[in-house]
Design a protein around this motif. Structure first.
Motif, PDB file in Angstrom:
ATOM      1  N   CYS A   7      33.699 -79.076  86.028  1.00  0.00           N
ATOM      2  CA  CYS A   7      34.789 -79.858  86.617  1.00  0.00           C
ATOM      3  C   CYS A   7      34.244 -81.216  87.093  1.00  0.00           C
ATOM      4  CB  CYS A   7      35.394 -79.089  87.791  1.00  0.00           C
ATOM      5  SG  CYS A   7      36.760 -79.944  88.600  1.00  0.00           S
ATOM      6  N   ASP A  48      38.073 -72.687  81.630  1.00  0.00           N
ATOM      7  CA  ASP A  48      37.344 -73.315  80.525  1.00  0.00           C
ATOM      8  C   ASP A  48      36.430 -72.268  79.890  1.00  0.00           C
ATOM      9  OD1 ASP A  48      36.197 -75.160  78.780  1.00  0.00           O
ATOM     10  OD2 ASP A  48      34.775 -75.915  80.271  1.00  0.00           O
ATOM     11  N   HIS A 104      44.224 -79.174  86.194  1.00  0.00           N
ATOM     12  CA  HIS A 104      44.735 -77.904  86.708  1.00  0.00           C
ATOM     13  C   HIS A 104      45.242 -78.032  88.135  1.00  0.00           C
ATOM     14  CE1 HIS A 104      41.104 -77.151  89.242  1.00  0.00           C
ATOM     15  NE2 HIS A 104      40.550 -77.951  88.348  1.00  0.00           N
ATOM     16  N   THR A 140      38.897 -82.911  79.190  1.00  0.00           N
ATOM     17  CA  THR A 140      38.606 -82.080  80.367  1.00  0.00           C
ATOM     18  C   THR A 140      39.809 -81.182  80.658  1.00  0.00           C
ATOM     19  OG1 THR A 140      37.805 -82.084  82.656  1.00  0.00           O
ATOM     20  CG2 THR A 140      39.455 -83.751  82.088  1.00  0.00           C
ATOM     21  N   VAL A 141      39.700 -80.350  81.668  1.00  0.00           N
ATOM     22  CA  VAL A 141      40.794 -79.446  82.016  1.00  0.00           C
ATOM     23  C   VAL A 141      41.465 -79.951  83.285  1.00  0.00           C
ATOM     24  CG1 VAL A 141      41.458 -77.070  82.527  1.00  0.00           C
ATOM     25  CG2 VAL A 141      39.519 -77.515  81.009  1.00  0.00           C
ATOM     26  N   GLU A 161      45.807 -77.350  81.719  1.00  0.00           N
ATOM     27  CA  GLU A 161      45.823 -77.751  80.311  1.00  0.00           C
ATOM     28  C   GLU A 161      44.626 -78.638  80.020  1.00  0.00           C
ATOM     29  OE1 GLU A 161      48.967 -80.405  79.142  1.00  0.00           O
ATOM     30  OE2 GLU A 161      49.049 -81.337  81.108  1.00  0.00           O
ATOM     31  N   GLU A 162      44.180 -78.586  78.770  1.00  0.00           N
ATOM     32  CA  GLU A 162      43.086 -79.462  78.368  1.00  0.00           C
ATOM     33  C   GLU A 162      43.675 -80.818  78.019  1.00  0.00           C
ATOM     34  OE1 GLU A 162      39.328 -79.710  75.305  1.00  0.00           O
ATOM     35  OE2 GLU A 162      40.358 -77.795  75.575  1.00  0.00           O
ATOM     36  N   LYS A 163      43.102 -81.873  78.599  1.00  0.00           N
ATOM     37  CA  LYS A 163      43.618 -83.215  78.391  1.00  0.00           C
ATOM     38  C   LYS A 163      42.476 -84.210  78.496  1.00  0.00           C
ATOM     39  CE  LYS A 163      47.945 -85.457  79.630  1.00  0.00           C
ATOM     40  NZ  LYS A 163      49.009 -85.538  80.626  1.00  0.00           N
TER      41      LYS A 163
END
Length: 199
Positions: free
Chosen positions: A73, A111, A164, A161-162, A156-158
């Motif tokens: 993260c 992840d 959240h 990266t994730v 969501e993955e964007k």
């Protein structure tokens, strides 16, 4: 509690006065983050930092605090704080001499492609977690989304990266959601009280 307020309006020679009652709910450690909706842990199959299969059944019979994080993260105010809350809680529990047989702290990886059991175990070791009542779970992305969606936690993955929701959820020994913290920063004393029942 119940309050009374009197409203008085003076306009020229006319005066209007009305008394109304209203209720203010005083938030306390017992009520500040209490959940009123009916939500419970869904059935699931994930694996822990030792590669052991974990299901909902393994969480029942314990007061469970659960959050959703991932090791890589990039936001210092998200996952590192969420896990730090658990680390501080463990320190407070240890210094209070409280038994942990019926307590479980759980971090579910969002992840799973990068958070293998080995990676999670190493990360937990770096953070000095007491693994006797702390679990890091990973598994199939579909299964993790199933758990997160059932509990109202979005991710969501964007952009590589994730992204959240920062949530910490507390379940009773029957797997029912009892308290929910939104955001990563949590009052340390409140979390301690909700998990241990001690002030």
């Amino acid at each position: 509690g119940d309050w009374l307020a009197t409203i008085k309006i003076v306009h020229g020679d006319a005066t209007y006065e009305e008394t109304r009652s209203f209720f203010i709910e005083i938030k306390s450690k017992e009520t500040a983050h209490k959940v009123t909706k009916q939500v419970s842990l869904p059935d699931f199959t994930l694996i822990d930092e030792n590669g052991k299969t974990i299901s909902k059944h393994d969480l029942l019979g314990k007061t469970v605090a659960m959050t959703f994080t991932f090791i890589n993260c990039p936001d210092p105010n998200a996952c590192p704080i969420l896990l730090s809350n658990f680390s501080k809680l463990q320190g407070d529990i240890k210094s209070s001499g409280i038994r942990t047989d019926d307590i479980l702290l759980v971090s579910v990886s969002i992840d799973p492609e990068n958070d293998s059991p080995e990676t999670m175990k190493e990360h937990a070791k770096k953070m000095n977690f007491d693994m006797s009542y702390f679990k890091m779970l990973t598994g199939e992305l579909k299964e993790i989304k199933h758990v997160a969606n059932a509990l109202g936690v979005g991710f969501e993955e964007k952009n590589g990266t994730v992204q959240h929701d920062n949530r910490t959820l507390i379940f009773d020994q029957s797997g029912n959601l009892t308290y929910e913290f939104k955001g990563s920063f949590i009052d340390r004393d409140e979390l301690f009280y909700l998990i241990t029942g001690r002030k």
